[in-house]
Motif scaffolding. Sequence first.
Motif, PDB file in Angstrom:
ATOM      1  N   THR A 195      -0.914   7.934  -0.658  1.00  0.00           N
ATOM      2  CA  THR A 195      -2.194   7.777  -1.305  1.00  0.00           C
ATOM      3  C   THR A 195      -3.428   6.725  -0.756  1.00  0.00           C
ATOM      4  O   THR A 195      -4.316   6.948  -1.036  1.00  0.00           O
ATOM      5  CB  THR A 195      -2.209   7.872  -2.922  1.00  0.00           C
ATOM      6  OG1 THR A 195      -1.832   6.281  -3.049  1.00  0.00           O
ATOM      7  CG2 THR A 195      -1.402   8.572  -3.395  1.00  0.00           C
ATOM      8  N   ALA A 231      -3.450   3.673  -1.861  1.00  0.00           N
ATOM      9  CA  ALA A 231      -3.735   2.984  -3.107  1.00  0.00           C
ATOM     10  C   ALA A 231      -2.945   1.647  -2.913  1.00  0.00           C
ATOM     11  O   ALA A 231      -1.817   1.654  -2.262  1.00  0.00           O
ATOM     12  CB  ALA A 231      -3.279   3.493  -4.406  1.00  0.00           C
ATOM     13  N   THR A 283       0.839  -1.173   0.071  1.00  0.00           N
ATOM     14  CA  THR A 283      -0.014  -0.051   0.235  1.00  0.00           C
ATOM     15  C   THR A 283       0.981   1.255   0.069  1.00  0.00           C
ATOM     16  O   THR A 283       1.874   1.348   0.813  1.00  0.00           O
ATOM     17  CB  THR A 283      -0.973   0.156   1.261  1.00  0.00           C
ATOM     18  OG1 THR A 283      -1.628  -1.190   1.161  1.00  0.00           O
ATOM     19  CG2 THR A 283      -2.072   1.052   1.123  1.00  0.00           C
ATOM     20  N   GLY A 335     -10.029   3.278  -1.725  1.00  0.00           N
ATOM     21  CA  GLY A 335      -9.049   3.865  -2.293  1.00  0.00           C
ATOM     22  C   GLY A 335      -8.868   3.375  -3.698  1.00  0.00           C
ATOM     23  O   GLY A 335      -9.814   2.538  -4.151  1.00  0.00           O
ATOM     24  N   ALA A 336      -7.592   3.467  -4.425  1.00  0.00           N
ATOM     25  CA  ALA A 336      -7.595   2.941  -5.712  1.00  0.00           C
ATOM     26  C   ALA A 336      -7.050   1.515  -5.496  1.00  0.00           C
ATOM     27  O   ALA A 336      -5.876   1.095  -5.600  1.00  0.00           O
ATOM     28  CB  ALA A 336      -6.495   3.554  -6.485  1.00  0.00           C
TER      29      ALA A 336
END
Lengths: 682, 682
Positions: A236, A238, A232, A665-666
């Motif tokens: 961000t 992500a 991770t 999140g992404a």
Amino acid sequence: MTETDPLVIFTPSGKRGRVPAGTPVLEAARMLGADLESVCGGRGICSKCQVSPGMGQFPKHGVTVAENALSPVNAVERRYDEKRGLKPGRRLGCQAQILSDTVIDVPPESQLHRQVVRKAADARAVEMDPATRLLMVEVAAPDMHAPSGDLERLNAALAAQWEVPSATAPLPVLGRLQRALRQGGWQVTVALHQGRRDAAPRLLDTWPGFFAGPLHGLAIDLGSTTIAAHLTDLSTGAVTASAGVMNPQIRFGEDLMSRVSYAMMNPGGAAEMTAAVRAALGDLARDIAREARIEPRAIVEATLVCNPVMHHLALGIDPVELGQAPFALATSDAVSLDAADLGLTEINPAARAYVLPLIAGHVGADAAAVALSEAPETSDDLALIVDVGTNAEIILGNRAKVLACSSPTGPAFEGAQISSGQRAAPGAIERVRIDPETKQPRFKVIGCDLWSDETGFAEAVGRGGVTGICGSGIIEAVAEMRMAGLLDASGLIGSAAQTESERCIADGRTHAYLLHAGPDAASPAISVTQGDIRAIQLAKSALYAGARLLMDRMGVDRVDRVVLAGAFGAHISPLHAMVLGMIPDVPLDRVRSAGNAAGTGARIALCSRAARALIEANVRRIEKVETAVEPRFQDHFVAANALPHATDPFPELCKVAPLPAVDFGAGADSGRRRRRRGGDAN
Amino acid sequence: MTETDPLVIFTPSGKRGRVPAGTPVLEAARMLGADLESVCGGRGICSKCQVSPGMGQFPKHGVTVAENALSPVNAVERRYDEKRGLKPGRRLGCQAQILSDTVIDVPPESQLHRQVVRKAADARAVEMDPATRLLMVEVAAPDMHAPSGDLERLNAALAAQWEVPSATAPLPVLGRLQRALRQGGWQVTVALHQGRRDAAPRLLDTWPGFFAGPLHGLAIDLGSTTIAAHLTDLSTGAVTASAGVMNPQIRFGEDLMSRVSYAMMNPGGAAEMTAAVRAALGDLARDIAREARIEPRAIVEATLVCNPVMHHLALGIDPVELGQAPFALATSDAVSLDAADLGLTEINPAARAYVLPLIAGHVGADAAAVALSEAPETSDDLALIVDVGTNAEIILGNRAKVLACSSPTGPAFEGAQISSGQRAAPGAIERVRIDPETKQPRFKVIGCDLWSDETGFAEAVGRGGVTGICGSGIIEAVAEMRMAGLLDASGLIGSAAQTESERCIADGRTHAYLLHAGPDAASPAISVTQGDIRAIQLAKSALYAGARLLMDRMGVDRVDRVVLAGAFGAHISPLHAMVLGMIPDVPLDRVRSAGNAAGTGARIALCSRAARALIEANVRRIEKVETAVEPRFQDHFVAANALPHATDPFPELCKVAPLPAVDFGAGADSGRRRRRRGGDAN
């Protein structure tokens, strides 16, 4: 500040105030408490502090922004724009100075504590606030007339430039500091770890000059059967890569209690299992870094969620106490330690690990992670959250109260102890439908999009053929058999006159239902035997009894919604689970899959220190119910043995596959979800 | 408390107050803040809380103590008396209850923070307050209905029974906790480490039930040449055993700068030296524990003092920056770390180490330890403290100000670079007298109590014979030569007419003075050559120039007293040092040897957290003077080259051997002092 100083308003935070003319935007953001990222500390290097200044009338804010409200674009910004490109209208917050009233928008990517919105409808936002961050500092050169150490001057610089309290440095980091400082000409970027805001920060690494990052963390879901990790991005949130491996402890015992027995019977057995799991964690971390092409050194943190037995084994604690009442934990609070102590040796050598707290002797950090992810304590309606595995962790709660227990469902839901059972893997039957009139089945197998009665199925399944039936398949099979009248309420196959069918085959003194005969006589037939039905009945009764016990304790006889957590939970058909009586009846649209909620909880803890504090406080408030010694559990267990619904209880609702797994999140874990599906996250 | 409650007065502290009738004495001591030791927490097990109750009239306190002021001796006290013996009049503070007004004397051995008085006249008392202490606690048994970890229940018990904040546990300690708790029936004695009073305590070890201790610590003086360790009882401060070994880094270079060069020239050279010194530290700790027949597990702490180069090498930091201006330290503050990280692996595996702070790039933790031991900041008169070695550390100060520098004396004082020089070892000449009339020498050698002109000397010296001359011997030889008129003020041998002597032998273009011809022609002659004189002149000039530089900075041209520190310092004759001009002139009775003050400082830091805080604060306040770049140092150096005193400057004073080394507590380091004598503590 006087009334004649320029007024500055930051959006979207709404922070506002007056600052002296000439104040850089970054400085103003700090003064007013607006959230504006910076790694280089205002040196025009990192470009993290990009802002979008407004212009014209802002009636909402009562401000008119003049064209020259900010200082003109300067050489630093022009050079950055030429080399790396600056979006139109963007300025570097550390360069642009405020000259008159202005409105400054901070785009999401420039927010330090940006909110990462989870995809699901009812999801909370997670505010990025990881324990480790990058800070660039300019350190005073040594002065022999005022001698002090490099570390002490670095700390002085961190205090002056970042208002950070003095950091300690592990010896290997201290040993590298002097070279980094000199290579960087007394400018250095540090990875600073501060697990709790009141704790002394710790220097995890140093890079000469400016290091842009990003730093990474590993969210690890250590299950009895599989170990999954999400790499991770710590700025961000992500997910950069995901990977899973089998837990090598399987060779010491398939389920937790057999591993506890192994530790009990073999001197050094616990240590052997500890070494095995740490080696696997180390390999997994190394592989995931390679796969993502990430410098292992950039992985500076890990979070770990697991059940209590895996927790103790990973930490090097003998788990035998967990095998008998009173199921005493050696430690229940969250544990912070060096990641290397968990075997994570091929990431940053100074990386830290955070192990989520345990709830009780049978209710682990994985359940705590589910609670963190699903946040029952913020729910207005009463939510039943079930993480299905060898043990089921069950959480029941709302704003008023949260209860938790675990229930020994056994391995039937994972395809074990089922005559044709197998793990969820290509070739396994995962969906079953039985025509109530003809009693003929059709099914789908993992790895093939066609139903078994569709043209081309045999070719699509290919050479491997249909190999067995997995957990979600057996649940649907039993539920469909009940709705087709092939089973009575007690679970007996073929007892009713109308169930006479060519598919009901005598099997000793009982009957079995033939799901799949195989292409030729040599192929193994896949049947549901009376023994299979009993195994599923036992498992589902345990699960249901656990839920009922919590409902009793809560003083309710119904819940408002059900959340199926865990990789396995994501693949259970809510309709069939309810027909079977696995879960209490609720409207079908009030059943949701939370996917791998434990893994999600690990990722949330990786991204947010506030989330760590929250779950540490919440596990204390959760009321623990010990099923093993509750007499009512046995009563509920016996009472839950029957198969309640002879027909579909919600005929009006569309019978579709469950909701997709929740992500925040992404996310990029679909590949991983595929690999692990049906795997045991317990 | 009301006026009718019994009044209790504790002596010698004078703490007084009223407590409810029936309060145990131990409890009353806690309530009133009187210092009364207990390990078992009032369970009548440890007997540490013994008190001597008074009886009769106490006019000073205005109290009359009745015969039955305390509850009668109870079964616990009788049993203890029968088994272990209780001194007459003694009571167990945890058993005896206060019934009416009373005066309770706490004998020294029952005081937790007892004061250990150092032997020397001007010594301060050291209050015992080590970072690690033993506490017995009764831990709640696990309750599956209120699940919590063993560690969490232990912490709750520590908080309730000892008012200690929550402790963390290293993984191996955590792994052993559950067994200790169960073996002890939920009673356990823990070794709790709290380096700073505001830091979270750390669990170092656990013992089932009651463990009487004592715990031990190692005070380590890591010199360039020798490593010395004192095993110290952490409850009394007494030294249990002492040992020394050669520093194995000698094979990489005799002096510090040659080791820095080795690190500079050889990739991995610093790591090689780090490994060597850590191995030696580990061996030393293991050997000292064996010798003292102490369970290695009872050694839970270490303190380390050393010069900056040894400091960096022990911590695994490349020392090359210390070889060139600006002599930048990687870290200068005190360092707390796991003792195992320093190679101390065969003591308690969770033992902690404390490395004293450094003063400057050339002025190390050894100098800080000397400052801690000698406490110049508390001195009314102006003290010059000199720790002589390859580098001399020099401290000048009083209550108003403390200055420090180091001066590169070179190895001449250790017998190196001297034609017949050798380390201080049996056979080395250590004392020299020259008759001013006859110019004939007499001398003493190490390992023999006779002077060379006494009957039986040759036999007493034995087969080894006279092998060379050590540091203290060459200092006396040069000074005696000057007083006998064999040297002029410039240091030239045989330049004056009256120095013509059979002992002055032509030696190339200069002369040499024959100290010892040897029993036969084959034996090597031991002479003092012109080169030797020059080497000593250089060394003593450097020492003197350093002292003068500090005196300049202080604005004085005389000091009130001189302290010679270091094992070598203990063996220098103050008279000869002054004749030589090594140290500024002061009355001879104002020169004192502080023995191995650095080692003493290490022991003080081991016994007292307050001392650690004190030296950490004091090193910041010490003004550092860098001799290497001070132009006046060169001036002083050149000016100090002459030999000032042609005769004994203090003829009226008895010329005796120096004072014995200072010791505090029940010291037992004489054996060790013998081993190390003349050794380099630099």
